[in-house]
Design a protein around this motif. Structure first.
Motif, mmCIF file in Angstrom:
data_model
loop_
_atom_site.group_PDB
_atom_site.id
_atom_site.type_symbol
_atom_site.label_atom_id
_atom_site.label_comp_id
_atom_site.label_asym_id
_atom_site.label_seq_id
_atom_site.Cartn_x
_atom_site.Cartn_y
_atom_site.Cartn_z
ATOM 1 N N MET A 114 -36.288 -7.972 23.188
ATOM 2 C CA MET A 114 -35.881 -7.111 22.114
ATOM 3 C C MET A 114 -34.808 -7.784 21.322
ATOM 4 N N SER A 115 -35.065 -7.753 20.127
ATOM 5 C CA SER A 115 -33.974 -8.226 19.038
ATOM 6 C C SER A 115 -32.604 -7.822 19.369
ATOM 7 N N SER A 116 -31.422 -8.731 19.263
ATOM 8 C CA SER A 116 -30.145 -8.475 19.424
ATOM 9 C C SER A 116 -29.488 -8.132 18.029
ATOM 10 N N LEU A 117 -30.567 -8.132 17.003
ATOM 11 C CA LEU A 117 -29.807 -7.711 15.575
ATOM 12 C C LEU A 117 -29.807 -6.292 15.562
ATOM 13 N N CYS A 118 -28.833 -5.689 15.030
ATOM 14 C CA CYS A 118 -28.558 -4.362 14.982
ATOM 15 C C CYS A 118 -29.086 -4.032 13.559
ATOM 16 N N PRO A 119 -29.944 -3.112 13.489
ATOM 17 C CA PRO A 119 -30.341 -2.664 12.197
ATOM 18 C C PRO A 119 -29.416 -1.607 11.454
ATOM 19 N N PHE A 120 -28.445 -1.115 12.119
ATOM 20 C CA PHE A 120 -27.650 -0.069 11.799
ATOM 21 C C PHE A 120 -26.232 -0.729 11.703
ATOM 22 N N ALA A 121 -26.053 -1.865 11.788
ATOM 23 C CA ALA A 121 -24.779 -2.476 11.630
ATOM 24 C C ALA A 121 -23.955 -2.406 10.277
ATOM 25 N N LEU A 168 -32.886 2.184 4.845
ATOM 26 C CA LEU A 168 -33.877 2.962 5.726
ATOM 27 C C LEU A 168 -35.229 2.122 6.017
ATOM 28 N N CYS A 169 -35.688 1.482 5.316
ATOM 29 C CA CYS A 169 -37.055 0.695 5.346
ATOM 30 C C CYS A 169 -36.889 -0.361 6.387
ATOM 31 N N SER A 170 -35.672 -1.079 6.042
ATOM 32 C CA SER A 170 -35.455 -2.208 6.998
ATOM 33 C C SER A 170 -34.910 -1.792 8.244
ATOM 34 N N GLN A 171 -34.151 -0.745 8.570
ATOM 35 C CA GLN A 171 -34.074 -0.059 9.728
ATOM 36 C C GLN A 171 -35.294 0.415 10.592
ATOM 37 N N LEU A 172 -36.120 0.953 9.772
ATOM 38 C CA LEU A 172 -37.251 1.592 10.534
ATOM 39 C C LEU A 172 -38.179 0.389 11.121
ATOM 40 N N GLY A 173 -38.414 -0.783 10.020
ATOM 41 C CA GLY A 173 -38.978 -1.888 10.649
ATOM 42 C C GLY A 173 -38.351 -2.586 11.787
ATOM 43 N N GLU A 232 -45.736 -4.795 8.612
ATOM 44 C CA GLU A 232 -46.168 -4.202 7.130
ATOM 45 C C GLU A 232 -45.215 -3.771 6.196
ATOM 46 N N LEU A 233 -44.246 -2.954 6.970
ATOM 47 C CA LEU A 233 -43.063 -2.358 6.240
ATOM 48 C C LEU A 233 -42.142 -3.325 5.749
ATOM 49 N N LEU A 234 -41.683 -4.137 6.617
ATOM 50 C CA LEU A 234 -40.801 -5.357 6.266
ATOM 51 C C LEU A 234 -41.285 -6.375 5.129
ATOM 52 N N SER A 235 -42.584 -6.629 5.077
ATOM 53 C CA SER A 235 -43.209 -7.592 4.233
ATOM 54 C C SER A 235 -43.026 -7.186 2.847
ATOM 55 N N LYS A 236 -42.863 -5.859 2.628
ATOM 56 C CA LYS A 236 -42.811 -5.155 1.282
ATOM 57 C C LYS A 236 -41.339 -5.135 0.567
ATOM 58 N N LEU A 237 -40.196 -5.800 1.460
ATOM 59 C CA LEU A 237 -39.004 -5.634 1.158
ATOM 60 C C LEU A 237 -38.650 -6.971 0.556
ATOM 61 N N PRO A 238 -37.592 -7.188 -0.300
ATOM 62 C CA PRO A 238 -37.103 -8.421 -0.629
ATOM 63 C C PRO A 238 -36.697 -9.250 0.241
ATOM 64 N N LYS A 255 -34.436 -11.568 0.741
ATOM 65 C CA LYS A 255 -33.009 -12.165 0.790
ATOM 66 C C LYS A 255 -32.238 -12.159 1.801
ATOM 67 N N ASP A 256 -32.368 -11.128 2.647
ATOM 68 C CA ASP A 256 -31.906 -10.862 3.649
ATOM 69 C C ASP A 256 -32.035 -11.697 5.098
ATOM 70 N N LEU A 257 -31.369 -12.670 5.689
ATOM 71 C CA LEU A 257 -32.014 -13.456 6.509
ATOM 72 C C LEU A 257 -32.175 -12.609 7.875
ATOM 73 N N GLU A 258 -31.474 -11.441 8.313
ATOM 74 C CA GLU A 258 -31.730 -10.697 9.411
ATOM 75 C C GLU A 258 -33.365 -9.968 9.202
ATOM 76 N N LEU A 259 -33.415 -9.694 7.975
ATOM 77 C CA LEU A 259 -34.621 -9.153 7.693
ATOM 78 C C LEU A 259 -35.846 -9.978 7.936
ATOM 79 N N VAL A 260 -35.765 -11.249 7.288
ATOM 80 C CA VAL A 260 -36.694 -12.399 7.473
ATOM 81 C C VAL A 260 -36.835 -12.814 8.845
ATOM 82 N N HIS A 261 -35.882 -12.709 9.692
ATOM 83 C CA HIS A 261 -35.843 -12.931 11.217
ATOM 84 C C HIS A 261 -36.881 -11.926 11.722
ATOM 85 N N THR A 262 -36.620 -10.547 11.576
ATOM 86 C CA THR A 262 -37.269 -9.627 12.211
ATOM 87 C C THR A 262 -38.619 -9.587 11.862
#
Length: 376
Positions: A1-8, A214-219, A247-253, A255-262
């Protein structure tokens, strides 16, 4: 499980609730959620601001959990399991000592973890579990008065009080509880909390479809749910969650390294499960998608060591599948490129924690992490 918090980003000061389990100051005086005793919660800057606002408009009630707690002041108490240190899930009582734990947690013991008494039996405690469920539901709402000329007063002439959803605060709390349970191997508890969180975000997205946070958090939460299912041995459900996350995260920009990692990790984990299922072509397809995401990220962040290590890991994963498919030339080329990436990498003393990741890039657990809860 990722240690990255989607709500930080949604918490006060950007503090990750999954990484910060700070014990509240005893002077906070937070009331017991069961008895209501123990005094009033310590005033925070947010409460102070709300207080100033209510001073201007007496009809406004400061936002707070009906039980007097939030994700930053939660501490172990009568609603917590002393084994996993999360809120009770399937609350169960030991016989004869009557100490209470999560069903999954206490099932691993022959003696009570608190008093050492022999456990003669375990029975469900439905009443206590109802209290826990009420406590969790309390975090879904904030108490706020209806203000404004268009709002009607209640029958007693006072402003009507309503409860509104605050999914971000509730989400941070649920993720915190899920991570505690997951670390203690109470996977069903973690899955239950994450499912609530995902449901909350989906509901919020109905009226805020373009909300990128919200999309990033859900992903991210869907990826965590995939981890839970994978740990429970439910590969089909894990794949479904990982694919939806990707699928959800691939539609987002990107630019955020945490998003790319997830995103890249979710793709890799689908690849891992396909790999262990014997579908090498499908596994390679997902690994290759993750590789493309990481290549593009490194172009923008070539000086970020973690991104370079991620790229090397993806190169090695694709090369490993090529080797198993008999594509020796492609495999050698991929492994060589991964080695070159790592050779160029320079880690300073503050990045010593990344050395272990470098050392495991070419190990079986890194090439195919389907049996490990580690970033892919």
């Amino acid at each position: 499980m990722s240690s990255l918090c989607p709500f930080a980003k949604a918490t006060t000061g950007g503090v990750c609730p999954m990484k910060s389990d700070k014990k509240p100051d005893k002077s906070s005086g937070a009331a017991c959620p069961v008895t209501g005793k123990g005094g009033e919660p310590k005033e925070t800057s947010a409460d102070h601001a709300a207080g100033e606002e209510s001073a201007e408009d007496p009809r406004l009630v400061p936002a707070k959990c009906p039980f007097g707690y939030d994700s930053n002041t939660f501490k172990l108490g009568p609603l917590s399991c002393m084994v996993c240190q999360a809120l009770l899930h399937d609350a169960s009582k030991c016989k004869p000592c009557s100490h209470k734990f999560c069903k999954a947690c206490i099932s691993r013991f022959k003696d009570c973890p608190l008093c050492g008494a022999d456990i003669e039996g375990v029975e469900p405690d439905a009443e206590l579990q109802t209290l826990v469920d009420r406590f969790i539901d309390g975090h879904a709402r904030i108490k706020r008065s209806l203000a404004g000329e268009s709002k009607e007063a209640g029958a007693d002439g006072k402003s009507k009080v309503i409860y509104e959803d605050v999914s971000m605060e509730r989400g941070a709390f649920l993720v915190q509880q899920a991570m505690r349970a997951f670390r203690a191997q109470n996977i069903e508890s973690a899955k239950s909390r994450l499912s609530m969180c995902a449901e909350d975000i989906r509901e919020e997205l109905k009226s805020s479809q373009d909300n990128l946070d919200l999309c990033s958090q859900l992903g991210a939460v869907l990826g965590m749910l995939g981890d839970c299912c994978r740990t429970l041995g439910d590969a089909p459900s894990a794949i479904t969650y990982y694919e939806e996350s990707a699928e959800l995260l691939s539609k987002l920009p990107k630019k955020d390294l945490e998003l790319v990692h997830t995103l890249s990790v979710s793709l890799n984990k689908v690849g891992d499960l396909r790999y262990y299922g014997g579908d090498l072509q499908s596994a390679r397809s997902y690994y290759a998608r993750s590789l493309d995401v990481r290549r593009n990220s490194v172009k923008e962040h070539s000086a970020v060591a973690s991104q370079v290590i991620d790229l090397a890991t993806s190169l090695a994963k694709v090369a490993d599948v090529d080797r198993n498919l008999g594509n020796e030339d492609a495999a050698v080329e991929g492994f060589e490129e991964a080695i070159k990436c790592l050779e160029k990498l320079k880690l300073d003393s503050e990045q010593a924690n990344l050395e272990q990741r470098v050392a495991t890039v070419f190990t079986p657990s890194s090439l195919c992490s389907g049996l490990c809860i580690v970033p892919g």
